[in-house]
Motif scaffolding. Sequence first.
Motif, short mmCIF file in Angstrom:
data_model
loop_
_atom_site.label_atom_id
_atom_site.label_comp_id
_atom_site.label_asym_id
_atom_site.label_seq_id
_atom_site.Cartn_x
_atom_site.Cartn_y
_atom_site.Cartn_z
N THR A 133 0.86 -1.18 -0.06
CA THR A 133 0.13 -0.08 0.10
C THR A 133 0.96 1.20 0.15
N GLY A 134 1.99 1.29 0.46
CA GLY A 134 2.91 2.34 0.58
C GLY A 134 4.26 2.07 -0.13
N LEU A 135 4.87 3.09 -0.80
CA LEU A 135 6.30 2.79 -1.46
C LEU A 135 7.11 4.08 -1.15
N VAL A 136 8.33 3.60 -1.18
CA VAL A 136 9.47 4.52 -1.15
C VAL A 136 10.82 3.91 -1.69
N VAL A 137 11.54 4.40 -2.65
CA VAL A 137 12.66 3.97 -3.15
C VAL A 137 13.85 4.69 -2.76
N LEU A 138 14.92 3.68 -2.47
CA LEU A 138 16.14 4.25 -1.92
C LEU A 138 17.19 3.30 -2.74
N GLY A 139 17.97 4.04 -3.36
CA GLY A 139 18.97 3.34 -4.18
C GLY A 139 18.30 2.44 -5.13
N SER A 140 18.89 1.00 -5.15
CA SER A 140 18.31 0.11 -5.79
C SER A 140 17.13 -0.76 -5.49
N ASP A 141 16.76 -0.38 -4.03
CA ASP A 141 15.71 -1.03 -3.54
C ASP A 141 14.49 -0.20 -3.31
N VAL A 142 13.40 -0.84 -3.48
CA VAL A 142 12.13 -0.35 -2.95
C VAL A 142 11.55 -0.90 -1.85
N TYR A 143 11.06 -0.17 -0.68
CA TYR A 143 10.32 -0.50 0.49
C TYR A 143 8.95 -0.01 0.23
N TRP A 144 8.28 -1.27 0.76
CA TRP A 144 6.90 -1.24 0.71
C TRP A 144 6.12 -1.76 1.96
N SER A 145 5.00 -1.23 2.45
CA SER A 145 4.29 -1.53 3.42
C SER A 145 3.18 -2.81 3.07
N ASP A 146 3.10 -3.40 3.90
CA ASP A 146 2.30 -4.85 3.62
C ASP A 146 0.95 -4.68 4.56
N ARG A 147 -0.15 -4.06 4.11
CA ARG A 147 -1.27 -3.76 4.80
C ARG A 147 -1.65 -5.22 5.43
N GLY A 148 -1.77 -6.24 4.53
CA GLY A 148 -2.29 -7.55 5.15
C GLY A 148 -1.46 -8.09 6.22
N ASN A 149 -0.41 -8.08 6.26
CA ASN A 149 0.61 -8.67 7.17
C ASN A 149 1.33 -7.66 8.31
N HIS A 150 1.01 -6.51 8.12
CA HIS A 150 1.54 -5.41 9.31
C HIS A 150 2.99 -5.57 9.22
N ARG A 151 3.61 -5.25 8.00
CA ARG A 151 5.03 -5.16 8.07
C ARG A 151 5.61 -4.32 6.95
N ILE A 152 6.94 -4.07 6.95
CA ILE A 152 7.57 -3.34 6.05
C ILE A 152 8.55 -4.34 5.33
N CYS A 153 8.69 -4.23 4.02
CA CYS A 153 9.54 -5.09 3.38
C CYS A 153 10.44 -4.38 2.17
N ARG A 154 11.68 -4.94 2.16
CA ARG A 154 12.73 -4.35 1.06
C ARG A 154 12.93 -5.22 0.05
N THR A 155 12.56 -4.77 -1.15
CA THR A 155 12.62 -5.53 -2.34
C THR A 155 13.63 -5.05 -3.71
N ARG A 156 14.61 -5.88 -4.10
CA ARG A 156 15.37 -5.20 -4.86
C ARG A 156 14.77 -5.16 -6.29
#
Length: 942
Positions: A133-156
């Motif tokens: 549901t939410g995104l921010v890009v830092l360098g080569s990674d995108v950080y995204w919020s996971d509404r369904g699992n109440h967490r933040i993840c980092r994906t290349r």
Amino acid sequence: MSLCCAKHHLKVVVWLSLLFLLPFKVSGSATFLFDLSDDLNQPSAVSILPDGRAVVLDGLNGRIVLFANDGSPQNAFGKTKVKPLKLPMDLAIANQQIIVADSGNHRLVLFDLNGDHLSSLPLPSDKRPAEPTGLVVLGSDVYWSDRGNHRICRTRIKTGETLQCWGKYGEDEDSFRFPFMITADADEYLHVVDVLNGRIQLFNNRGRAFGAISRFGTLPGTLLRPNGIVMDDQGQLFVSDNHQGHISLFRHRRFVGRLADEVGQSIRFDQPVGLARWQDRLYVVEMGKNRVRVFRLNQLGEDASAQITEQQITEPSRKNCVTCHLSWAPGYIPDQVEHPLIPPVADERMCLSCHHGAVIDSRAALKRGHQHPDLHHLDAGQPLKSAAERKESFAGVMPLIDGNTPYCGSCHTPHAKNEEDTGIHPGHENAWMRQSNKDGDLCILCHEAHQNSEAVGDALPQKANHPLGIRLQQPPEEGAKGYAKERVLHKGLPTTLEQHGGRIAENSEMMCESCHRLHGAEGEPLLLLKRSELCAECHPRQETADKEAARHKGIHPVHEKLEQPITIDGRKVTSVECGSCHYPHGALADTPLLNVSKTEQLCQACHEKQHANGREEAREKGIHPMNVKLEKPVRINNQEISEIGCESCHSVHEGRPDTPSLVMEIKAGELCVVCHPRQHAEDKEDARKKGVHPVNMTLDEAVQIGERQIKQVDCLTCHSVHGGKPHTPSLVMKYQAGELCEKCHEAQVKVRDTDHDLRITAPKSQNLLEEQPAHAGLCGSCHSLHRGKDGGSPLYIGATPPADSKEPSSKRDRICLSCHQEKSVAEKVIVDHYDHPFRDLVLRSDPKVLPLLDEKESNAAFGRIGCITCHDPHQWSPAEAEKKGLSPVQTENKKGTVLNSFLRRVGPKGTFCVDCHGLETAVRWKYFHNKRGRPQQADYIR
């Protein structure tokens, strides 16, 4: 009150007292510039390209819209190679790419700036599928919020590999209650919106927690439903509050004020969500108004008087009840935009502040399409209806406003004690219903009159409602009651209805929600699809694209625009749809969901020209009679018919293919013969016996009747059941002057305007059917196509033949004598002498020249002489036989001579008469009917 609660209450009062002693002012102002709007439908996010162009995520439309600096739309895109975007929530821009949080499809989607789809990144599940549901890009990674699992993840981004996730459900540090939008400061510290905890949590780029900004609350400096977040170059943080509509400003983790206009008034938005900054501009996604508002930010300065210390916001803390029950908060002050009759906990803004996608995504249902009537959706100035004015009874467990009107809390409550799921939609089973609605039971509480549990199978509804409880399964045996009749329903609810939110009960039975959707319905009243489309999903046999397709199926056309609107049961109807005739609710009992007791009453509304009360009115219109009781009942398509109505011949939805919805074929007269056996004949011989016009016969040469080429004679050759000419027995052409008969009998219509045209010479005469020539017509004065009295005559119904003739005569001769006798039509031209010997004679003639009568009194080469041998009753003069067209109109009644008088030939030359009479033939011919021309003592051989 316990001591603990008393201390808590005292703390709150002291805190509120200190707070309201502080003068509060907004910090900084903004000037409105323009709106971004291109038919946006519940947008959620906006991001800005380096050149200042705005990229807006149009959530419900599943697209991305690109706007120029001046706010004009430039481009729209969002199509992917596999499936379209589904309820996306956020987007981010990095390295000439647009990354979209495609929440409904549990993935991230990458586009280039031209709108071309680059790739899709599937996301890992935890307890449930990921919902970014939410995104921010830092360098080569995108950080995204996971509404369904109440967490933040980092994906290349390049590989799609998810490197790290952190967080869980809760109120502790590094726990979330629905994380949402994210921003990062210059040091790459993540600022994550924690929606229901009412705070902004801080993390480094590896997930280590570094505290929080603000707390849950309703007062300035606190956050009730934080959503959007953006930070400027000076580290000032902007946070939108979806419920309260404000944008709060924080600097160095301290609240410094709310965004205000140029005169210092706090700007209030309708459901603000995503935020973006570019140069001196602030972009605010106003979901409630389907637009993005663009402001120019003026100089922002910290207002010390607006600061609230940590000690002051210790209470009230994030109490779960106050999350929704705002009025329970100490010092609560009613908001001016709240509905005066609805408690704040059930206000529409409260529901939407979670259901717009931050907590659960109901955008496809709420604030879109048709909604269940309630106090939130009353038109401005529309008064509340009293219970007496409503058709439905709301008695039961439903709380209502003023005891009359429903609101969100009438059906929904988070306090339901149901142990099982209460909703009907997969993935959203816990709908917080006041009671389980798995089988549509909640609907019946108010709409009891609309249920029809007694109706089963193809039986007529007993309570005038569309059947409920029908099983959408393969029946155990053909025709089993309680199972859907349409084969398409034996596999369950049609896919299209399921895709639009339709459901069946757990035992596969139809229920209210099989057709209706309470939120976000496509058509009225709360239908899954538009009314004209819904019925076709379950009843494809009755659906057609146009008139041609309808005739091919043998059913009544639908989706046909009327040339002029009509009124049916007080409703204005401009096109024929299922709902033009059928009432799913409130129809008359013992009808197929109609509001009339007799079907023809409904048919008459559109088909007035085809409707008649009795034979007389039918003849005036030139159509088949209606509402006529039969002397003897007949069976048509296994149905006993005692009175002629529309349904006697037509089956609106079950007609024979390639017919105008007829219950039987009509091409060869199969349907007509059921009621009209006297008028039907298998062949010419059968027709002659019955005294009717032959049918089922093929013409030697085709004839043109109207716009049709006729080669095979049947009932429809002459008759048009509903489109006949006025003042005719539903004939395709007028008949009074022989117009119709002339098409096949051109030579016989030459009788027009001759002495045998009784319309001129005997207008007051009557035929055997007691019809005068003006009514019977030129041919009908002597002939009847369906009611001939004498089987041996050519459909004769003229004057009554004489009982005794002066000389021996045939039946064919007596037809002529019936008029040429005393006190009859042609009494001025009485024929006394007409006999001719025939026994022991062999008379032979060319039937085309002078026909003889055989034993059956038919025209033949061998036989006896009759009137028809020398006379043609249909043409005045033999000289006209070879001429095309009609005889000249007689201006006066001319006296007949041996050269005319309906003779076939001018004289006997070349005829068989010469064979016997030799030189006397001319005299015998001239004086055949004259007594002086006959020998006084002739020994006639008989």
